[in-house]
Design a protein around this motif. Structure first.
Motif, PDB file in Angstrom:
ATOM      1  N   PHE A 173       0.747  -1.138   0.097  1.00 16.89           N
ATOM      2  CA  PHE A 173       0.025  -0.041   0.046  1.00 16.89           C
ATOM      3  C   PHE A 173       0.871   1.267  -0.048  1.00 16.89           C
ATOM      4  O   PHE A 173       1.638   1.222   0.931  1.00 16.89           O
ATOM      5  CB  PHE A 173      -1.005  -0.094   1.272  1.00 16.89           C
ATOM      6  N   VAL A 174       0.673   2.081  -0.959  1.00 14.33           N
ATOM      7  CA  VAL A 174       1.648   3.246  -1.330  1.00 14.33           C
ATOM      8  C   VAL A 174       0.426   4.442  -1.164  1.00 14.33           C
ATOM      9  O   VAL A 174      -0.318   4.549  -2.125  1.00 14.33           O
ATOM     10  CB  VAL A 174       2.375   3.362  -2.292  1.00 14.33           C
ATOM     11  N   ARG A 175       0.627   5.582  -0.339  1.00 14.56           N
ATOM     12  CA  ARG A 175      -0.310   6.701  -0.698  1.00 14.56           C
ATOM     13  C   ARG A 175       0.496   7.815  -0.997  1.00 14.56           C
ATOM     14  O   ARG A 175       1.421   8.145  -0.121  1.00 14.56           O
ATOM     15  CB  ARG A 175      -0.938   7.011   0.978  1.00 14.56           C
ATOM     16  N   PRO A 176       0.485   8.450  -1.920  1.00 13.52           N
ATOM     17  CA  PRO A 176       1.571   9.422  -2.310  1.00 13.52           C
ATOM     18  C   PRO A 176       1.080  10.776  -1.786  1.00 13.52           C
ATOM     19  O   PRO A 176       0.284  10.985  -1.155  1.00 13.52           O
ATOM     20  CB  PRO A 176       0.957   9.853  -3.796  1.00 13.52           C
ATOM     21  N   ALA A 177       2.115  11.567  -1.527  1.00 14.89           N
ATOM     22  CA  ALA A 177       2.243  12.853  -0.953  1.00 14.89           C
ATOM     23  C   ALA A 177       1.165  13.838  -1.757  1.00 14.89           C
ATOM     24  O   ALA A 177       0.600  14.705  -1.245  1.00 14.89           O
ATOM     25  CB  ALA A 177       3.560  13.330  -0.653  1.00 14.89           C
ATOM     26  N   SER A 178       1.481  13.711  -3.072  1.00 16.19           N
ATOM     27  CA  SER A 178       0.871  14.577  -4.023  1.00 16.19           C
ATOM     28  C   SER A 178       0.658  13.740  -5.481  1.00 16.19           C
ATOM     29  O   SER A 178       1.368  12.876  -5.778  1.00 16.19           O
ATOM     30  CB  SER A 178       1.299  15.826  -4.125  1.00 16.19           C
ATOM     31  N   PHE A 179      -0.172  14.492  -6.222  1.00 19.76           N
ATOM     32  CA  PHE A 179      -0.566  14.127  -7.552  1.00 19.76           C
ATOM     33  C   PHE A 179      -0.077  15.165  -8.620  1.00 19.76           C
ATOM     34  O   PHE A 179      -0.038  16.456  -8.062  1.00 19.76           O
ATOM     35  CB  PHE A 179      -1.915  13.673  -7.888  1.00 19.76           C
ATOM     36  N   TYR A 180       0.094  14.991  -9.799  1.00 17.17           N
ATOM     37  CA  TYR A 180       0.394  16.114 -10.728  1.00 17.17           C
ATOM     38  C   TYR A 180      -0.706  16.131 -11.707  1.00 17.17           C
ATOM     39  O   TYR A 180      -1.017  15.196 -12.541  1.00 17.17           O
ATOM     40  CB  TYR A 180       1.705  15.731 -11.466  1.00 17.17           C
ATOM     41  N   ALA A 197      -6.156  16.923  -0.633  1.00 18.11           N
ATOM     42  CA  ALA A 197      -6.725  18.054  -1.296  1.00 18.11           C
ATOM     43  C   ALA A 197      -7.310  17.681  -2.686  1.00 18.11           C
ATOM     44  O   ALA A 197      -8.497  18.047  -2.942  1.00 18.11           O
ATOM     45  CB  ALA A 197      -5.818  19.289  -1.427  1.00 18.11           C
ATOM     46  N   CYS A 198      -6.823  16.757  -3.181  1.00 16.82           N
ATOM     47  CA  CYS A 198      -6.999  16.126  -4.513  1.00 16.82           C
ATOM     48  C   CYS A 198      -8.483  15.383  -4.258  1.00 16.82           C
ATOM     49  O   CYS A 198      -9.297  15.394  -5.082  1.00 16.82           O
ATOM     50  CB  CYS A 198      -6.095  15.036  -5.049  1.00 16.82           C
ATOM     51  N   SER A 225     -10.885  15.777  -1.994  1.00 15.50           N
ATOM     52  CA  SER A 225     -11.664  16.733  -1.759  1.00 15.50           C
ATOM     53  C   SER A 225     -11.999  17.549  -2.886  1.00 15.50           C
ATOM     54  O   SER A 225     -13.322  17.993  -3.156  1.00 15.50           O
ATOM     55  CB  SER A 225     -11.153  18.018  -0.769  1.00 15.50           C
ATOM     56  N   TYR A 226     -11.162  17.990  -3.746  1.00 11.65           N
ATOM     57  CA  TYR A 226     -11.262  18.551  -5.007  1.00 11.65           C
ATOM     58  C   TYR A 226     -12.176  17.705  -5.944  1.00 11.65           C
ATOM     59  O   TYR A 226     -13.369  18.166  -6.229  1.00 11.65           O
ATOM     60  CB  TYR A 226      -9.964  18.740  -5.798  1.00 11.65           C
ATOM     61  N   MET A 227     -11.999  16.414  -5.952  1.00 11.78           N
ATOM     62  CA  MET A 227     -12.942  15.600  -6.922  1.00 11.78           C
ATOM     63  C   MET A 227     -14.301  15.429  -6.257  1.00 11.78           C
ATOM     64  O   MET A 227     -15.277  15.605  -6.778  1.00 11.78           O
ATOM     65  CB  MET A 227     -12.195  14.112  -6.893  1.00 11.78           C
ATOM     66  N   PHE A 228     -14.466  15.390  -5.122  1.00 12.91           N
ATOM     67  CA  PHE A 228     -15.796  15.242  -4.013  1.00 12.91           C
ATOM     68  C   PHE A 228     -16.586  16.805  -4.473  1.00 12.91           C
ATOM     69  O   PHE A 228     -17.666  16.210  -4.705  1.00 12.91           O
ATOM     70  CB  PHE A 228     -15.721  15.115  -2.666  1.00 12.91           C
ATOM     71  N   PHE A 229     -16.121  17.566  -4.246  1.00 14.72           N
ATOM     72  CA  PHE A 229     -16.809  18.998  -4.475  1.00 14.72           C
ATOM     73  C   PHE A 229     -17.187  19.406  -5.831  1.00 14.72           C
ATOM     74  O   PHE A 229     -18.224  19.862  -6.250  1.00 14.72           O
ATOM     75  CB  PHE A 229     -16.133  20.086  -3.782  1.00 14.72           C
ATOM     76  N   VAL A 230     -16.317  18.959  -6.871  1.00 11.05           N
ATOM     77  CA  VAL A 230     -16.677  19.450  -8.330  1.00 11.05           C
ATOM     78  C   VAL A 230     -17.881  18.489  -8.848  1.00 11.05           C
ATOM     79  O   VAL A 230     -18.914  18.753  -9.103  1.00 11.05           O
ATOM     80  CB  VAL A 230     -15.570  18.855  -9.136  1.00 11.05           C
ATOM     81  N   TRP A 231     -17.925  17.079  -8.176  1.00  5.09           N
ATOM     82  CA  TRP A 231     -18.889  15.990  -8.758  1.00  5.09           C
ATOM     83  C   TRP A 231     -20.085  16.081  -8.135  1.00  5.09           C
ATOM     84  O   TRP A 231     -21.302  15.901  -8.508  1.00  5.09           O
ATOM     85  CB  TRP A 231     -18.335  14.777  -8.886  1.00  5.09           C
TER      86      TRP A 231
END
Length: 328
Positions: free
Chosen positions: A19-26, A108-109, A111-117
């Motif tokens: 299991f790998v959870r990234p610090a951020s996405f691009y 944040a990514c 949350s971003y997906m959640f609020f847009v959709w």
């Protein structure tokens, strides 16, 4: 053995061997498009006009008591979701691509997906609620005021919001169980659900199911329900003997039909292209941005310029503001 400070400085948090959870996405955005920043400036203009238009429409509905009706409760809810949806999406898009801040923190990514959709979901079902309002008004005109009450509309909209929150929370929660051990580049202009879960290394079958469920509930079921209501409306109108009365009843549906076309046609077109054949990522991003932004811009214009009640209310407010103050 690593100390706590060195663990905090790692690029990603590894919870176990698989299991790998990234610090951020691009966020990749457009690829190889010259002068793409002009497009984001165009989106900035759309956002400003969207905020002004929807705020104005909401203010008119709030200030004019004659618009405090079930029908305009639905219109107010649509304007609110348009305003919130645009605010959830466009400012972050501008910050990401105009100022080249393409890395986004993992939490944040999501949350971003959640609020847009969530706002797209509510917008879709608000259009269904509008169709139900028109269906009752034309097919059962004598019972309209008994069926379409403020409490009934408030209950419908509350169910829409609660169901939307529950489904999108489930979608975001299921993303949190994924392991991202490969590419962290999201091929989209925001943290979209599909491009995000496809980056995972472990089993994504549940995410695939929830993605199809969300797509069905946002796009397919609303379109089918709206189509059925208009079939019933067409049958009811065909029984009206007078052509003038038929045209008058049909005119009450035109604004809604325009809103439905603006919201669903780009959404359906993009998803059909993805399913049936190949669509270039740039074309997908372009269609998606317009789907999330143009309806929110045009909805208040259509309801301000096409609806006689709103125009009369604006004139009434304008006259009241121009009245001279009485002197004692």
């Amino acid at each position: 053995m690593l100390d706590r400070s060195s663990l905090k400085n790692k690029a990603s948090t590894i919870l176990n061997a698989t299991f790998v959870r990234p610090a951020s996405f691009y966020l990749s955005g457009f690829s190889n498009i010259p002068h793409e920043k002009y497009y984001y400036v165009f989106l900035c203009f759309i956002y400003i006009m969207t905020v002004l238009g929807n705020s104005f429409l909401m203010s008119v509905i709030y200030l004019v008591k004659s618009l405090h009706t079930p029908k305009y409760m639905i219109v107010f809810n649509l304007a609110l979701t348009d305003l919130c949806g645009s605010t959830a999406l466009i400012p972050k898009v501008l910050d990401t691509f105009l100022f080249d801040r393409r890395y986004i923190v993992y939490e944040a990514c999501l949350s971003y997906m959640f609020f847009v959709w969530i706002f797209a979901f509510v917008q879709s079902w608000t259009l269904v609620t509008m169709a139900y309002d028109r269906f009752i008004a034309i097919c059962f005109p004598l019972r309209y005021h008994n069926i379409i009450t403020k409490s009934a509309v408030a209950s419908i909209l509350l169910v829409v919001w609660v169901f939307s929150l529950s489904l999108l929370a489930a979608a975001a929660g299921l993303l949190d169980r994924l392991s991202f051990c490969g590419s962290l580049v999201i091929q989209s202009f925001f943290c979209d659900h599909g491009p995000l879960y496809r980056l995972a290394c472990n089993d994504t079958s549940i995410n695939y199911i929830i993605a199809n469920l969300v797509l069905t509930v946002i796009m397919i079921i609303p379109l089918v329900v709206i189509a059925l209501t208009y079939v019933c409306i067409a049958i009811a109108l065909s029984r009206i003997a007078s052509g003038v009365e038929r045209l008058k009843a049909l005119k009450t549906c035109t604004s809604h039909l325009i809103l439905v076309a603006l919201f669903f046609l780009p959404l359906v077109g993009t998803n059909l292209a993805v399913i049936i054949s190949y669509i270039h990522p740039n074309a997908r991003i372009f269609n998606s941005t317009l789907t999330h932004t143009i309806p929110a811009l045009l909805n208040p214009i259509i309801y301000s310029l096409k609806t006689e009640e709103v125009l009369n209310s604006i004139r009434k407010l304008n006259k009241n503001n121009r009245k001279p103050l009485r002197t004692i």
